[in-house]
Design an enzyme around this catalytic site. Structure first.
Site, PDB file in Angstrom:
ATOM      1  N   TYR A   1     -14.373  97.556 -16.041  1.00 56.08           N
ATOM      2  CA  TYR A   1     -13.931  96.895 -14.805  1.00 56.08           C
ATOM      3  C   TYR A   1     -13.491  97.931 -13.793  1.00 56.08           C
ATOM      4  O   TYR A   1     -12.679  98.791 -14.107  1.00 56.08           O
ATOM      5  CB  TYR A   1     -12.746  95.958 -15.091  1.00 56.08           C
ATOM      6  CG  TYR A   1     -13.105  94.524 -14.822  1.00 56.08           C
ATOM      7  CD1 TYR A   1     -13.400  94.119 -13.509  1.00 56.08           C
ATOM      8  CD2 TYR A   1     -13.187  93.584 -15.835  1.00 56.08           C
ATOM      9  CE1 TYR A   1     -13.766  92.813 -13.244  1.00 56.08           C
ATOM     10  CE2 TYR A   1     -13.557  92.275 -15.570  1.00 56.08           C
ATOM     11  CZ  TYR A   1     -13.842  91.888 -14.272  1.00 56.08           C
ATOM     12  OH  TYR A   1     -14.206  90.613 -14.014  1.00 56.08           O
TER      13      TYR A   1
ATOM     14  N   GLU B   1     -12.702  97.223 -10.150  1.00 54.42           N
ATOM     15  CA  GLU B   1     -12.423  96.620  -8.836  1.00 54.42           C
ATOM     16  C   GLU B   1     -11.809  97.644  -7.897  1.00 54.42           C
ATOM     17  O   GLU B   1     -10.923  98.410  -8.295  1.00 54.42           O
ATOM     18  CB  GLU B   1     -11.491  95.423  -9.001  1.00 54.42           C
ATOM     19  CG  GLU B   1     -12.229  94.205  -9.527  1.00 54.42           C
ATOM     20  CD  GLU B   1     -11.281  93.064  -9.849  1.00 54.42           C
ATOM     21  OE1 GLU B   1     -10.179  93.349 -10.335  1.00 54.42           O
ATOM     22  OE2 GLU B   1     -11.664  91.914  -9.621  1.00 54.42           O
TER      23      GLU B   1
ATOM     24  N   ASP C   1     -32.568  94.690   7.877  1.00 54.26           N
ATOM     25  CA  ASP C   1     -32.620  94.435   6.437  1.00 54.26           C
ATOM     26  C   ASP C   1     -33.922  95.064   5.937  1.00 54.26           C
ATOM     27  O   ASP C   1     -35.001  94.506   6.113  1.00 54.26           O
ATOM     28  CB  ASP C   1     -32.590  92.926   6.196  1.00 54.26           C
ATOM     29  CG  ASP C   1     -32.706  92.563   4.723  1.00 54.26           C
ATOM     30  OD1 ASP C   1     -32.954  93.463   3.905  1.00 54.26           O
ATOM     31  OD2 ASP C   1     -32.549  91.370   4.405  1.00 54.26           O
TER      32      ASP C   1
ATOM     33  N   THR D   1     -32.142  95.935  -0.646  1.00 56.37           N
ATOM     34  CA  THR D   1     -32.084  95.785  -2.096  1.00 56.37           C
ATOM     35  C   THR D   1     -32.422  97.158  -2.664  1.00 56.37           C
ATOM     36  O   THR D   1     -32.950  98.018  -1.964  1.00 56.37           O
ATOM     37  CB  THR D   1     -33.126  94.776  -2.617  1.00 56.37           C
ATOM     38  OG1 THR D   1     -34.408  95.175  -2.124  1.00 56.37           O
ATOM     39  CG2 THR D   1     -32.826  93.369  -2.149  1.00 56.37           C
TER      40      THR D   1
ATOM     41  N   LYS E   1     -36.743  97.028  -5.151  1.00 57.00           N
ATOM     42  CA  LYS E   1     -38.112  96.768  -4.706  1.00 57.00           C
ATOM     43  C   LYS E   1     -38.839  98.109  -4.619  1.00 57.00           C
ATOM     44  O   LYS E   1     -38.926  98.803  -5.627  1.00 57.00           O
ATOM     45  CB  LYS E   1     -38.072  95.974  -3.413  1.00 57.00           C
ATOM     46  CG  LYS E   1     -37.437  94.581  -3.648  1.00 57.00           C
ATOM     47  CD  LYS E   1     -37.338  93.706  -2.425  1.00 57.00           C
ATOM     48  CE  LYS E   1     -36.636  92.396  -2.789  1.00 57.00           C
ATOM     49  NZ  LYS E   1     -36.361  91.558  -1.601  1.00 57.00           N
TER      50      LYS E   1
ATOM     51  N   ARG F   1     -31.753  96.272 -10.189  1.00 56.63           N
ATOM     52  CA  ARG F   1     -31.490  95.161  -9.286  1.00 56.63           C
ATOM     53  C   ARG F   1     -30.124  95.361  -8.651  1.00 56.63           C
ATOM     54  O   ARG F   1     -29.142  95.582  -9.351  1.00 56.63           O
ATOM     55  CB  ARG F   1     -31.505  93.830 -10.022  1.00 56.63           C
ATOM     56  CG  ARG F   1     -32.737  93.565 -10.846  1.00 56.63           C
ATOM     57  CD  ARG F   1     -32.893  92.103 -11.157  1.00 56.63           C
ATOM     58  NE  ARG F   1     -33.456  91.418 -10.021  1.00 56.63           N
ATOM     59  CZ  ARG F   1     -34.750  91.481  -9.693  1.00 56.63           C
ATOM     60  NH1 ARG F   1     -35.601  92.166 -10.417  1.00 56.63           N
ATOM     61  NH2 ARG F   1     -35.192  90.846  -8.621  1.00 56.63           N
TER      62      ARG F   1
HETATM   63  C1  PLP Z   1     -35.573  90.446  -1.423  1.00 54.84           C
HETATM   64  C2  PLP Z   1     -34.882  90.357  -0.121  1.00 54.84           C
HETATM   65  C3  PLP Z   1     -33.537  89.960  -0.040  1.00 54.84           C
HETATM   66  C4  PLP Z   1     -32.772  89.370  -1.199  1.00 54.84           C
HETATM   67  O1  PLP Z   1     -32.595  90.151  -2.263  1.00 54.84           O
HETATM   68  P1  PLP Z   1     -32.081  89.549  -3.673  1.00 54.84           P
HETATM   69  O2  PLP Z   1     -31.832  90.779  -4.439  1.00 54.84           O
HETATM   70  O3  PLP Z   1     -33.167  88.703  -4.192  1.00 54.84           O
HETATM   71  O4  PLP Z   1     -30.832  88.785  -3.394  1.00 54.84           O
HETATM   72  C5  PLP Z   1     -32.927  89.999   1.202  1.00 54.84           C
HETATM   73  N1  PLP Z   1     -33.607  90.381   2.298  1.00 54.84           N
HETATM   74  C6  PLP Z   1     -34.898  90.725   2.259  1.00 54.84           C
HETATM   75  C7  PLP Z   1     -35.589  91.125   3.517  1.00 54.84           C
HETATM   76  C8  PLP Z   1     -35.586  90.710   1.057  1.00 54.84           C
HETATM   77  O5  PLP Z   1     -36.884  91.022   1.036  1.00 54.84           O
END
Ligand code: PLP
Length: 415
Positions: free
Chosen positions: A51, A53, A196, A222, A225, A231
């Site tokens: 933990y 935090e 994003d 993220t 990807k 993750r």
């Molecule tokens: C995949 C994605 C997310 C969300 O990610 P998670 O890990 O599935 O919560 C947010 N924004 C964009 C542009 C994404 O492609």
């Protein structure tokens, strides 16, 4: 997996079947990838027991000398890689990262201008089913016929709606955004500019695509990807927003960070600094271009000006093959090519059975597949969708797909 086998036969069986599935099919979902063995080891490490935090040197529990080391490594590596002033590596995934930014910088009812969802935007950019859409006021901008953003309309909309955040970023858009234009438009009305970059973070890290981090006030991503990490989510921002954003992540939204993930992220960010990763990112783009060429040669209709500048293509499956996205997804599943159905710009069909599919190259490229394999994949996609009700033909293609896959084992760790 000896211990799993001993402890839990049912889980062991599913896990073994998943290893086989991942090995014998081609993963073409643009948001997926294969992590290295080192990243996998970190995910399964004893850091999951801890933990932590708070933030490095400011924790609520004792025993943090090692968690502080790995979290600081992850932060510093992200700063170097992306040129960020401030980094928070604790968001549990992309969606909570975006929610944290909204809650840090907005009051309920404030306006966010984001990309229309059918034009490539993401669920977390204000889809009515999300919590954020109930709290904040999302307005959308769209792309033009030629596939680029309609920047004039965007500017008009910004002037009219005076958003607090101008949000860029996407999950099915295939073109390069004009970062300078977007941040300039935001400045004109004093909006915070946010990008994003979840889908393209690895391509930015690998220097194959322009880096939005120095230009935008806030960048979320993220980590699992194209970046090829565990993750998770990450927020990068200008110093002036740092405190608000850190507070919004913890204690605003989350409790203890997942330290095993953060450890794995530190490793993934180190891997992403290597020259090999730059070669990888460049190859991802080359492979997407080859896929685009192969599909167009066979008369497939691609969206956004029939062009990709990144790692994916968005295909209209109704037009050439008369198949819905769902039918196309199922047909390709049957030959061992995994894709996902996806809405197209202003799709007349719904998200559960839209008019197209999204196909991307990051995972296949990690396995070592190159242009030659992409050419074949385009032929197989066309062959399967053309002969979707011909069982013999589907079985024949499936065999070819499997044979090729076995030549590209996952995680040989050549990186
Ligand atoms: C995949 C994605 C997310 C969300 O990610 P998670 O890990 O599935 O919560 C947010 N924004 C964009 C542009 C994404 O492609």
């Amino acid at each position: 997996m000896k211990n799993i086998q001993k402890t839990d036969k049912q889980v062991y069986k599913a896990l073994t079947a998943e290893i086989k599935r991942q090995n014998e099919g081609i993963e073409m979902i643009p948001s997926e990838n294969y992590v290295s063995k080192a990243v996998l080891e970190a995910l399964g490490s004893v850091f999951t027991n801890k933990y932590s935090e708070g933030y490095p040197k400011r924790r609520y529990y004792g025993g943090q000398e090692n968690t502080d080391t790995v979290e600081t490594l992850a932060i510093e590596r992200a700063k170097t890689l992306f040129g960020a002033q401030h980094v928070n590596v604790q968001p549990l995934s992309g969606a909570p990262a975006n929610l944290a930014v909204y809650s840090a910088l907005l009051n309920p009812g404030d306006t966010v201008l984001g990309m229309d969802l059918s034009h490539g935007g993401h669920l977390t950019h204000g889809h009515p089913v999300t919590l954020s859409a109930k709290i904040y006021n999302f307005v959308r901008y769209k792309t033009k016929e030629n596939g680029t953003i309609d920047y004039e309309k965007l500017e008009e909309l910004v002037q009219k709606t005076k958003p607090k955040i101008l949000l860029a970023g996407f999950s099915s858009y295939t073109r390069q955004l004009n970062y300078r234009k977007i941040t300039k438009i935001a400045k004109k009305v004093g909006a915070i500019s946010m990008m994003d970059m979840a889908h393209i973070a690895g391509l930015v890290a690998g220097k194959a695509l322009p880096n939005p981090v120095p230009l935008f006030d806030v960048v979320t991503t993220t980590t699992h990807k194209s970046l090829r990490g565990p993750r998770g989510g990450m927020i990068m921002c200008k110093k002036e927003f740092a405190q608000k954003i850190d507070k919004a992540v913890f204690p605003g939204l989350q409790g203890g960070p997942h330290m095993n993930n953060i450890t794995a992220l530190a490793i993934a960010l180190k891997e992403a600094q290597e020259k090999q990763f730059q070669n990888y990112a460049t190859q991802v783009l080359k492979n997407a271009k080859e896929l685009e060429r192969g599909l167009k040669k066979r008369g497939a209709t691609l969206c956004f000006g029939a062009k990709t500048d990144n790692h994916m293509v968005l295909i209209n499956t109704m037009e050439k093959w008369g198949l819905t996205g769902k039918q196309a997804e199922e047909t390709l599943d049957a030959i061992g090519i995994t894709v996902n159905k996806n809405v197209l710009p202003d799709d007349v069909r719904g998200p559960l059975d839209p008019s197209g599919i999204r196909v991307g190259t990051p995972a296949a490229t990690t396995r070592g597949m190159k242009e030659k394999e992409m050419t074949k994949i385009a032929v197989w996609i066309d062959g399967a969708l053309t002969n979707s009700i011909n069982k013999k033909e589907i079985a024949r293609i499936k065999k070819e797909v499997r044979t090729m896959c076995l030549r590209f084992p996952i995680n040989k760790d050549k990186k």
